[in-house]
Motif scaffolding. Structure first.
Motif, PDB file in Angstrom:
ATOM      1  N   PRO A   1       0.917  -1.164  -0.013  1.00 23.39           N
ATOM      2  CA  PRO A   1      -0.009   0.048  -0.248  1.00 23.39           C
ATOM      3  C   PRO A   1       0.899   1.194  -0.180  1.00 23.39           C
ATOM      4  N   CYS A   2       0.145   2.405  -0.452  1.00 27.72           N
ATOM      5  CA  CYS A   2       0.927   3.588  -0.439  1.00 27.72           C
ATOM      6  C   CYS A   2       0.569   4.251   0.924  1.00 27.72           C
ATOM      7  N   THR A   3       1.438   4.476   1.638  1.00 28.29           N
ATOM      8  CA  THR A   3       1.252   5.200   2.995  1.00 28.29           C
ATOM      9  C   THR A   3       1.909   6.316   3.019  1.00 28.29           C
ATOM     10  N   ALA A   4       1.715   7.181   4.139  1.00 31.28           N
ATOM     11  CA  ALA A   4       2.262   8.306   4.396  1.00 31.28           C
ATOM     12  C   ALA A   4       3.937   8.345   4.639  1.00 31.28           C
ATOM     13  N   ASP A   5       4.369   7.048   4.981  1.00 28.44           N
ATOM     14  CA  ASP A   5       5.744   6.830   5.208  1.00 28.44           C
ATOM     15  C   ASP A   5       6.403   6.238   4.073  1.00 28.44           C
ATOM     16  N   ALA A   6       5.675   6.014   2.994  1.00 30.62           N
ATOM     17  CA  ALA A   6       6.470   5.431   1.693  1.00 30.62           C
ATOM     18  C   ALA A   6       7.032   6.482   1.100  1.00 30.62           C
ATOM     19  N   ALA A   7       8.412   6.109   0.626  1.00 32.86           N
ATOM     20  CA  ALA A   7       9.391   6.888   0.094  1.00 32.86           C
ATOM     21  C   ALA A   7       9.118   6.752  -1.372  1.00 32.86           C
ATOM     22  N   VAL A   8       9.052   7.982  -1.939  1.00 33.98           N
ATOM     23  CA  VAL A   8       8.857   8.006  -3.468  1.00 33.98           C
ATOM     24  C   VAL A   8      10.000   8.770  -3.898  1.00 33.98           C
ATOM     25  N   PRO A   9      10.560   8.331  -5.266  1.00 38.78           N
ATOM     26  CA  PRO A   9      11.780   9.217  -5.594  1.00 38.78           C
ATOM     27  C   PRO A   9      11.278  10.705  -5.897  1.00 38.78           C
ATOM     28  N   ILE A  10      12.262  11.411  -5.699  1.00 38.25           N
ATOM     29  CA  ILE A  10      11.996  12.851  -5.757  1.00 38.25           C
ATOM     30  C   ILE A  10      11.766  13.114  -7.214  1.00 38.25           C
ATOM     31  N   GLY A  11      12.574  12.504  -8.035  1.00 39.36           N
ATOM     32  CA  GLY A  11      12.664  12.950  -9.578  1.00 39.36           C
ATOM     33  C   GLY A  11      11.380  13.514 -10.271  1.00 39.36           C
ATOM     34  N   SER A  12       9.997  12.867  -9.862  1.00 41.38           N
ATOM     35  CA  SER A  12       9.072  13.409 -10.721  1.00 41.38           C
ATOM     36  C   SER A  12       8.581  14.719 -10.026  1.00 41.38           C
ATOM     37  N   ILE A  13       8.953  15.033  -8.760  1.00 41.26           N
ATOM     38  CA  ILE A  13       8.430  16.204  -8.202  1.00 41.26           C
ATOM     39  C   ILE A  13       9.216  17.424  -8.961  1.00 41.26           C
ATOM     40  N   THR A  14      10.445  17.254  -9.495  1.00 41.04           N
ATOM     41  CA  THR A  14      11.091  18.083 -10.013  1.00 41.04           C
ATOM     42  C   THR A  14      10.445  18.643 -11.554  1.00 41.04           C
ATOM     43  N   LYS A  15       9.561  17.601 -12.139  1.00 41.10           N
ATOM     44  CA  LYS A  15       8.732  18.267 -13.436  1.00 41.10           C
ATOM     45  C   LYS A  15       7.989  19.638 -13.173  1.00 41.10           C
ATOM     46  N   ALA A  16       7.613  19.810 -11.954  1.00 39.02           N
ATOM     47  CA  ALA A  16       6.712  20.895 -12.039  1.00 39.02           C
ATOM     48  C   ALA A  16       7.609  22.159 -11.750  1.00 39.02           C
ATOM     49  N   TYR A  17       8.937  22.050 -11.500  1.00 45.77           N
ATOM     50  CA  TYR A  17       9.725  23.137 -11.432  1.00 45.77           C
ATOM     51  C   TYR A  17      10.228  23.353 -12.652  1.00 45.77           C
ATOM     52  N   THR A  18      10.679  22.333 -13.380  1.00 43.34           N
ATOM     53  CA  THR A  18      11.069  22.405 -14.813  1.00 43.34           C
ATOM     54  C   THR A  18       9.765  23.098 -15.699  1.00 43.34           C
ATOM     55  N   ALA A  19       8.799  22.532 -15.540  1.00 43.29           N
ATOM     56  CA  ALA A  19       7.697  22.946 -16.560  1.00 43.29           C
ATOM     57  C   ALA A  19       7.585  24.683 -16.010  1.00 43.29           C
ATOM     58  N   THR A  20       7.529  25.024 -14.857  1.00 46.61           N
ATOM     59  CA  THR A  20       7.517  26.225 -14.429  1.00 46.61           C
ATOM     60  C   THR A  20       8.597  27.059 -15.107  1.00 46.61           C
ATOM     61  N   VAL A  21       9.751  26.580 -15.190  1.00 46.48           N
ATOM     62  CA  VAL A  21      10.700  27.431 -15.674  1.00 46.48           C
ATOM     63  C   VAL A  21      10.702  27.546 -17.096  1.00 46.48           C
ATOM     64  N   VAL A  22      10.322  26.441 -17.865  1.00 43.79           N
ATOM     65  CA  VAL A  22       9.952  26.737 -19.178  1.00 43.79           C
ATOM     66  C   VAL A  22       8.745  27.534 -19.577  1.00 43.79           C
ATOM     67  N   MET A  23       7.815  27.653 -18.573  1.00 42.63           N
ATOM     68  CA  MET A  23       6.682  28.474 -18.995  1.00 42.63           C
ATOM     69  C   MET A  23       7.328  29.879 -18.558  1.00 42.63           C
ATOM     70  N   LEU A  24       8.167  30.245 -17.820  1.00 38.72           N
ATOM     71  CA  LEU A  24       8.739  31.522 -17.662  1.00 38.72           C
ATOM     72  C   LEU A  24       9.569  31.956 -19.002  1.00 38.72           C
ATOM     73  N   LEU A  25      10.338  31.038 -19.531  1.00 42.13           N
ATOM     74  CA  LEU A  25      10.768  31.405 -20.702  1.00 42.13           C
ATOM     75  C   LEU A  25       9.841  31.614 -21.789  1.00 42.13           C
ATOM     76  N   VAL A  26       8.554  31.041 -21.846  1.00 43.93           N
ATOM     77  CA  VAL A  26       7.566  31.194 -22.759  1.00 43.93           C
ATOM     78  C   VAL A  26       7.194  32.626 -22.531  1.00 43.93           C
TER      79      VAL A  26
END
Length: 170
Positions: free
Chosen positions: A61-86
């Motif tokens: 099960p996915c629990t509050a203590d489950a460790a999820v790789p951070i990589g995908s969280i950075t996609k929101a930041y990357t998209a934000t930076v790209v949209m600033l360039l736009v």
């Protein structure tokens, strides 16, 4: 003068938690995501909810203590930076990816910046992170973001892609 939102009561927190759990579960099902976590900071407190499983094979099960790789969280930041360039006029969403990523000018996929950000570029998910650590960004792009690595024609369907976001940061 700053305005702060008063902390919700225990009853309000319980209601908000139920709404978040229901919504997260509905979204996960609708998008065929096996498991998800969500945290919302509101009124000086953070509510965290989770749904589903971490691994469909084991049913863990996915629990509050489950460790999820951070990589995908950075996609929101990357998209934000790209949209600033736009917003600054340096990049257009309908520009071809190769227009901005030198490594992809000759052999790159015929996809747009918009398609990369929306996971509709047809790019593969990409290799596991332990394989990525040994590659330069240029080598990664040449190995995983070319016409020959497409999993579908750009713009035809959704395919979650780490590779596309490596390209977006290049």
């Amino acid at each position: 003068m700053s305005r702060t939102t008063p902390a919700p009561s225990a009853e309000e927190r319980s209601k908000i938690r139920r709404v978040l759990e229901d919504r997260l579960t509905a979204l996960a099902r609708a998008h065929q995501v096996p498991g998800a976590q969500l945290a919302v900071h509101y009124g000086g407190m953070t509510l965290a909810v989770e749904t589903g499983v971490l691994d469909v094979d084991t049913g863990e099960p996915c629990t509050a203590d489950a460790a999820v790789p951070i990589g995908s969280i950075t996609k929101a930041y990357t998209a934000t930076v790209v949209m600033l360039l736009v917003a600054d006029g340096d990049v257009e969403l309908d520009d071809r990816l190769g227009d901005h990523v030198p490594e992809l000018r000759r052999a790159g996929p015929p996809c747009t910046v918009r398609q990369v950000l929306s996971h509709t570029a047809g790019l593969p998910s990409g290799p596991d992170s332990d394989q990525v650590a040994s590659l330069t960004a240029a080598r990664y792009l040449l190995d995983h973001c070319t016409d020959r690595t497409l999993v579908m024609p750009p713009g035809t369907d959704f395919s979650y892609s780490n590779a596309g976001f490596v390209a977006a940061t290049a």
